[in-house]
Scaffold this active site. Structure first.
Site, short mmCIF file in Angstrom:
data_model
loop_
_atom_site.label_atom_id
_atom_site.label_comp_id
_atom_site.label_asym_id
_atom_site.label_seq_id
_atom_site.Cartn_x
_atom_site.Cartn_y
_atom_site.Cartn_z
N LEU A 188 0.88 -0.82 -0.16
CA LEU A 188 0.23 -0.43 0.38
C LEU A 188 0.70 1.43 0.15
O LEU A 188 0.60 2.39 -0.58
CB LEU A 188 -0.85 0.44 1.32
CG LEU A 188 -2.11 0.44 1.04
CD1 LEU A 188 -2.96 0.34 -0.13
CD2 LEU A 188 -2.89 1.48 2.61
N CYS A 189 1.85 0.79 0.38
CA CYS A 189 2.72 2.21 0.64
C CYS A 189 2.64 2.77 -0.65
O CYS A 189 3.40 3.57 -0.87
CB CYS A 189 4.08 1.63 1.44
SG CYS A 189 4.95 0.78 0.94
N THR A 190 3.82 1.78 -1.77
CA THR A 190 3.89 2.07 -3.16
C THR A 190 2.72 2.39 -3.72
O THR A 190 2.85 3.73 -4.17
CB THR A 190 4.28 0.53 -3.99
OG1 THR A 190 5.51 0.13 -3.25
CG2 THR A 190 4.63 1.07 -4.84
#
Length: 450
Positions: A215-217
Site C-alpha cells: 500500500l505504501c508503494t
C-alpha cells in the site's frame, strides 16, 4: 457389424448399399465401432449418442467460443451457455464467433446464434446472467457441465454447487464437471466427478492468489502503470465513492478508474495506462492466446465426448488432470490429483490451523485472506456460537464488537470453527485451531478466567 470400406469415393458396407459421405461420417465410425479401450457400457449404436446429452457450458469468451464450436461439431445437439458479459472490441482478435457488429451485445446470445447458423440441428440456449442466478433445479437438468471460466471464484461456486447436488440414492444427481483454464501459453483440463474424485477446492493451492502491491508503494511513489490503476481502484475509489458499489463489468465504473489512473500516471511521468489495461488489472484478466484456447477446448470437448459415448476412458478416476505448456515447445503431462480428506467442500475432516491466540478476531480474519488454500474475501466465522458475520447488516452490527477481542478469549485450544464466504456458495471451511506453543499457556489461563 461389417466395417464400411471406401469404394470409388463412397463408403460401402459389404452386402449393403452405399452411404453418402457427410459431415458426421467419421464421427459415426467412432460411435458405431468398438475400439480397444471401450468401456463395458459401450453399445455401438449408429445413432448420435451425443445428441441425447444435455450439456451446460460456462463462459462464452475465448475458451467458451472454442468449446461451443467443438461440441456442436462433435454431435452434441442440446447445449446451454451462460455468460453475463457483453462483447468488447478487444475480444474480436480471439473470440471468433463474434463480429464488429456484435460489440455491445450479449456474448452468450451472439455465440449461440452463430453456432446454430453454421451447424444445422444443433440447439444452443443462451443465458445472459450470473451463474449464481440459477437454482439447483436448473443445474439438475444437465448431463455434463463444462467450465470455460476466467474466474477462480466462479469455478469454486459451481464446484460446491455440484457437490451439494449429489444424492447417494439418485445416480442422476452426479454431474461430471469438466474444467478448462488457460494462462498465456499454459493451460489445464480436468475432469471431476463430484464427491468421488478430487474437486476444484482440493486443487485450489495450484491457483496462487495474485501478489499484492504494498500500500505504501501505491500511496507514495508508484513505478508502474499497474500501480496507478491499483491506486485508483483501492485508494481513490474508497475516498471518493463515485458509485455505491464497484461493478467490474460496468463500463462507466471502469472508465472512472481509468481516468483517475491516467491522471495519476501523468503526475509521476508513467506511460502505459490504457482502458484495456485498467480493465485487465481490476478484473485480474490474464492475456489469452488463441492457440492455447484451441488446445484446451479440444481436450475438454474430447473428455465430454468420451463420457457421453464411452468410446474411451476419460480423465477422472486414475489420471484426472492434464496440464499443457507451449512456451518452450509443446508439452503435456497427465497425472492424478489426490482427493483431500480435509477439503472444505468434498471432505469430512477439519484442517489444523496454528494461530496466535493474542491476535484479535479482526487480525485473524485478515490472515485468512492470505492463505492460499482459502483465498477468502469477506469471511464469516462461527464456533459454538457466531463470532462474526459479514451479512446481513443487522447481524454484522451485532457481532462487530467481537472483532477487537482476542482469539484466545473467544475460543479454546483445539476448538473447531467454520468459515464461510458469500462469493463461494456453500463452501464451509472447517478449521481446528491449534494455539502457538509459546502462547498456549497464557491463552488457556485467559480463557479459563473468562
Amino acid at each position: 457389424m461389417s466395417q464400411p470400406v471406401m469404394v470409388s469415393g463412397k463408403l460401402t458396407t459389404p452386402g449393403g448399399s452405399a452411404m453418402k459421405k457427410g459431415r458426421w461420417t467419421y464421427l459415426d465410425n467412432v460411435r458405431r465401432n468398438p475400439g480397444p479401450f471401450v468401456s463395458e457400457e459401450f453399445t455401438g449404436s449408429e445413432e448420435a449418442v451425443t445428441a441425447s446429452e444435455r450439456v451446460k457450458v460456462f463462459g462464452a469468451g475465448g475458451l467458451g467460443c472454442e468449446i461451443l464450436k467443438n461440441l456442436a461439431l462433435s454431435g452434441f445437439q442440446d447445449i446451454h451457455v451462460i455468460d453475463m458479459d457483453t462483447i468488447d472490441v478487444s475480444n474480436l482478435n480471439r473470440q471468433f464467433l463474434f463480429r464488429a457488429s456484435d460489440v455491445g451485445s450479449s456474448k452468450a446470445e451472439c455465440a449461440a446464434r452463430f453456432v446454430e447458423k453454421r451447424v444445422k440441428g444443433c440447439s444452443i440456449t443462451p443465458h445472459n446472467c450470473k451463474i449464481q442466478d440459477k437454482d439447483d433445479d436448473f443445474y439438475m437438468q444437465f448431463n455434463i457441465i463444462i467450465c470455460g471460466l476466467d474466474s477462480i471464484e466462479a469455478r469454486r461456486w459451481i464446484n460446491s454447487t455440484l457437490v451439494n447436488l449429489v444424492d447417494p440414492e439418485n445416480e442422476d444427481s452426479l454431474k461430471p464437471l469438466i474444467d478448462g483454464g488457460t494462462e498465456g501459453f499454459k493451460g489445464q483440463a480436468r475432469v471431476i466427478f463430484p464427491t468421488m474424485t478430487s474437486c476444484i477446492e482440493c486443487q485450489l493451492d495450484m491457483h496462487a492468489p495474485r501478489a499484492a502491491v504494498p500500500l505504501c508503494t501505491l500511496a507514495s511513489i508508484p513505478r508502474q502503470p499497474e500501480h496507478c490503476i491499483e491506486w485508483a481502484h483501492i485508494i481513490a475509489w474508497e475516498n471518493e465513492k463515485p458509485f455505491p458499489a464497484l461493478d467490474n463489468d460496468d463500463p462507466e465504473h471502469i472508465t472512472w478508474l481509468f481516468q483517475k489512473a491516467l491522471a495519476r500516471a501523468k503526475e509521476f511521468n508513467i506511460s502505459g495506462v490504457t482502458y484495456s489495461l485498467t480493465q485487465g488489472v481490476v478484473k485480474n484478466i490474464i492475456p489469452a492466446i488463441a492457440s492455447t484456447n484451441a488446445i484446451i477446448a479440444a481436450s475438454c470437448c474430447n473428455e465430454a465426448f468420451k463420457i457421453a459415448t464411452q468410446t474411451n476412458p476419460c480423465l477422472g478416476f486414475e489420471e484426472n488432470y492434464m496440464m499443457y505448456t507451449g512456451d518452450a515447445g509443446v508439452y503435456t503431462y497427465t497425472f492424478k490429483h489426490e482427493k483431500k480428506d480435509d477439503c472444505p467442500v468434498c471432505g469430512n475432516l477439519a484442517r489444523d490451523l496454528e494461530v496466535d491466540p493474542n491476535l484479535t478476531l479482526e487480525e485473524f480474519i485478515a490472515s485468512l485472506a492470505e492463505r492460499a488454500e482459502a483465498q477468502l474475501k469477506k469471511p464469516s466465522i462461527r464456533a459454538e456460537k457466531t463470532l462474526y458475520m459479514q451479512s446481513p447488516p443487522s447481524l454484522e452490527e451485532q457481532t462487530r464488537p467481537n472483532l477487537i477481542k482476542k482469539i484466545g478469549e473467544l475460543v479454546g485450544n483445539g476448538d473447531e470453527i467454520g468459515v464461510t464466504d458469500p462469493s463461494l456458495g456453500a463452501v464451509n471451511f472447517k478449521y481446528r485451531l491449534k494455539f502457538s506453543k509459546e502462547y498456549r499457556g497464557n491463552a488457556i489461563e485467559t480463557a479459563s478466567a473468562s
